[in-house]
Design an enzyme around this catalytic site. Structure first.
Site, PDB file in Angstrom:
ATOM      1  N   SER A  14       0.833  -1.198   0.000  1.00 14.51           N
ATOM      2  CA  SER A  14       0.000   0.000   0.000  1.00 14.51           C
ATOM      3  C   SER A  14       0.871   1.253   0.000  1.00 14.51           C
ATOM      4  CB  SER A  14      -0.931   0.014   1.216  1.00 14.51           C
ATOM      5  OG  SER A  14      -0.142   0.055   2.391  1.00 14.51           O
ATOM      6  N   ARG A  46       0.573  -2.932   5.336  1.00 16.05           N
ATOM      7  CA  ARG A  46       0.186  -2.668   6.721  1.00 16.05           C
ATOM      8  C   ARG A  46      -1.166  -1.955   6.790  1.00 16.05           C
ATOM      9  NH1 ARG A  46       4.744   1.300   9.088  1.00 16.05           N
ATOM     10  NH2 ARG A  46       5.479   1.994   7.084  1.00 16.05           N
ATOM     11  N   HIS A 248      22.026   7.040  -6.114  1.00 17.20           N
ATOM     12  CA  HIS A 248      21.763   7.308  -7.528  1.00 17.20           C
ATOM     13  C   HIS A 248      22.946   8.000  -8.241  1.00 17.20           C
ATOM     14  CE1 HIS A 248      17.891   5.988  -6.406  1.00 17.20           C
ATOM     15  NE2 HIS A 248      17.333   7.152  -6.116  1.00 17.20           N
TER      16      HIS A 248
HETATM   17  C1  BG6 Z   1      14.073   8.152  -4.859  1.00 13.24           C
HETATM   18  C2  BG6 Z   1      14.193   9.165  -3.770  1.00 13.24           C
HETATM   19  O1  BG6 Z   1      15.043   7.173  -4.714  1.00 13.24           O
HETATM   20  O2  BG6 Z   1      14.208   8.782  -6.115  1.00 13.24           O
HETATM   21  C3  BG6 Z   1      13.193  10.284  -3.951  1.00 13.24           C
HETATM   22  O3  BG6 Z   1      14.000   8.547  -2.510  1.00 13.24           O
HETATM   23  C4  BG6 Z   1      13.264  10.855  -5.345  1.00 13.24           C
HETATM   24  O4  BG6 Z   1      13.408  11.305  -2.999  1.00 13.24           O
HETATM   25  C5  BG6 Z   1      13.233   9.754  -6.388  1.00 13.24           C
HETATM   26  O5  BG6 Z   1      12.163  11.722  -5.517  1.00 13.24           O
HETATM   27  C6  BG6 Z   1      13.490  10.315  -7.774  1.00 13.24           C
HETATM   28  O6  BG6 Z   1      13.280   9.320  -8.726  1.00 13.24           O
HETATM   29  P1  BG6 Z   1      12.876   9.705 -10.204  1.00 13.24           P
HETATM   30  O7  BG6 Z   1      12.951   8.425 -10.948  1.00 13.24           O
HETATM   31  O8  BG6 Z   1      11.511  10.291 -10.140  1.00 13.24           O
HETATM   32  O9  BG6 Z   1      13.877  10.730 -10.654  1.00 13.24           O
END
Ligand code: BG6
Length: 494
Positions: A14, A46, A248
């Site tokens: 969820s 949950r 990332h």
């Molecule tokens: C996530 C982060 O890993 O990546 C978020 O926790 C962020 O804070 C997101 O918004 C961004 O992902 P994307 O694919 O939308 O650029």
């Protein structure tokens, strides 16, 4: 396409991620016929919901690449969540809070039992750290007695420093083998990130230039034009450095800078990703910021600390810029600049490669004093509007000799009309196929934390106050000083 049966169990069904990414990705794969004939999706959450409520919640966000939005489930036999009989069904609506540990685990184990009836099982754990250990234990213990394969995709946060990450790893490895663990970083599933190696290793015009001899700086930029709305509780515990940079941006950097792998096999690629040759980040090479409230054209935008789930006076950074260096012959002295922020003026993720000056440039005087304007820049725009472009110097047509910078531009939407699959589609498919190249190996995770942990500790111990920047702005000016320290400018600012 595998013939065997497959069950996919989303734990945390969820949650936001399941709703926005995991279920839509599964649906797109199903729609495009990538899933085995016999597959079942289970959801465990949950939030108390019955089958219908869960279906409704999921179907409201199902979009797929043909760009259709379904308000109700389409008439395709997408077996969304479980196909258990009525008796067990009731139990499966159990809650996940760790206070109710025995009962939720019991219910979860019933679900694992059901999932175990098919030949292969994929578990997707999108759950908070406090229940992680129990869930992994249940899956791991049961999996060891089942036929076929059991794989577990785990989402970050993988801890919040070297120590806590190490603990999670120990727990995972106690119950699962490294082969069964798929640590996801969805940026590695993005089309342009996957293309990075193709661009470099299959183009003679780039491959020989990929070193300190020709590259002056590399910039990894992430910005979002919205704040942490609704996620403040999670975010405040982590901050932008842990949320975006340590995973990332660092993963893109590691791919960018790696030595040539022996092959494209997962182990060969992951052996070469350059995390281990990086120097731990120094506090002096980091600047942090936090957004403050701002009003523009009669609208007001809240400050980070206006979020009721964020503690008053929080020093958690929502913006950071950092300079990293790689200790090897290829990259000695080249600054890898990272910048990541929430509530900035635009949403964008890109890699910018700034090349050096042409030695003894014949056209030097045509650029006036600002020779910096005359360097080439290769940009991979990861999102939105995926593109690769190369900034070159060009003669402006006409009788005079005037130069300007123009772009050789590969805009994906113009070149490839097909919609680009979401990162989660690629990664789910890879996990089902047992392809590990785009997943994070445990030694990579350790190396990633080793780079950031000492700096994060110092930042937090010294209670360094973030520089405030207005919601919707370009971020704190400190980022410019950091780049200037290394004699470069942020490419995204012109
Ligand atoms: C996530 C982060 O890993 O990546 C978020 O926790 C962020 O804070 C997101 O918004 C961004 O992902 P994307 O694919 O939308 O650029």
């Amino acid at each position: 396409k595998e013939e065997s049966t497959l069950s996919i169990t989303v734990v945390g069904a969820s949650g936001d991620l399941a709703k926005k990414k995991i279920f839509p990705a599964l649906f797109a794969l199903f729609y495009e016929d990538w899933l085995p004939e016999n597959f079942t999706v289970f959801g465990y959450a949950r939030t108390k919901m019955n089958d219908e409520e869960l279906r409704n919640m999921i179907s409201g966000t199902l979009t797929c690449r043909v760009n259709q939005r379904f308000s109700t489930l389409p008439d395709l036999s997408f077996p969304i969540p479980h196909d258990l009989n009525a008796d067990t069904r009731e139990h499966l609506q159990g809650k996940l809070p760790h206070t109710a540990k025995p009962s939720y685990l019991k219910n979860f184990e019933l679900l694992i039992e059901a999932a175990g009836k098919v030949s292969n099982r994929l578990f997707y754990l999108s759950i908070p750290p406090n229940i992680f250990v129990d869930v992994v234990r249940s899956v791991g213990l049961r999996a060891s007695s089942l036929n076929g394969w059991t794989r577990v995709i785990v989402e970050k946060p993988f801890g919040r420093d070297s120590e806590s990450s190490g603990e999670l790893t120990r727990c995972l490895k106690q119950y699962l083998t490294e082969d069964q663990i798929f640590r996801i970083d969805h940026y590695l599933g993005k089309e342009l990130v996957e293309n990075l190696s193709v661009l470099r290793f299959s183009n003679l015009v780039f491959e020989p230039l990929w070193s300190r001899d020709y590259i002056r700086s590399v910039q990894l930029i992430f910005s979002e034009d919205f704040g942490t709305e609704g996620r403040g509780g999670y975010f405040d515990n982590y901050g932008i450095i842990r949320d975006i940079m340590q995973n990332h941006l660092l993963q893109i950097l590691a791919l960018f800078a790696m030595e040539t792998p022996v092959s494209l096999d997962a182990e060969d690629v992951r052996n070469e990703k350059s995390l281990r040759s990086m120097k731990p980040l120094k506090l002096g090479d980091v600047i942090v910021g936090q957004y403050k409230g701002h009003s523009k054209s009669g609208r007001s935008y809240p400050a980070y600390t206006d979020d009721p789930t964020v503690p008053k006076g929080s020093l958690t950074p929502t913006f950071a810029a950092a300079a990293l260096f790689i200790n090897n012959a290829r990259w000695d002295g080249v600054p890898f600049l990272m910048k990541a922020g929430k509530a900035l003026h635009t949403r964008r993720a890109e890699v910018r490669v700034q090349f050096r000056h042409v030695p003894g440039n014949l056209y030097k005087r045509n650029f006036g004093t600002d020779l910096d304007m005359a360097t080439n820049e290769l940009v991979l725009r990861v999102q939105p509007d995926e593109a690769i472009y190369l900034r070159i110097n060009n003669k402006v047509p006409g009788l005079g000799m005037r130069l300007d910078r123009s772009n050789l531009n590969l805009l994906y939407s113009a070149r490839y009309p097909r919609e680009i699959p979401d990162a989660y589609e690629r990664l789910l498919l890879d996990a089902m196929a047992g392809e590990r190249r785009l997943f994070i190996r445990s030694d990579e995770l350790d190396a990633a934390w080793a780079l950031f942990t000492p700096m994060l500790k110092e930042l937090e111990e010294k209670k360094i106050a973030p520089e405030l920047y207005p919601h919707g702005s370009r971020g704190p000016v400190g980022a410019h000083y950091l780049a200037a320290k290394y004699n470069v400018r942020w490419g995204d600012l012109g």
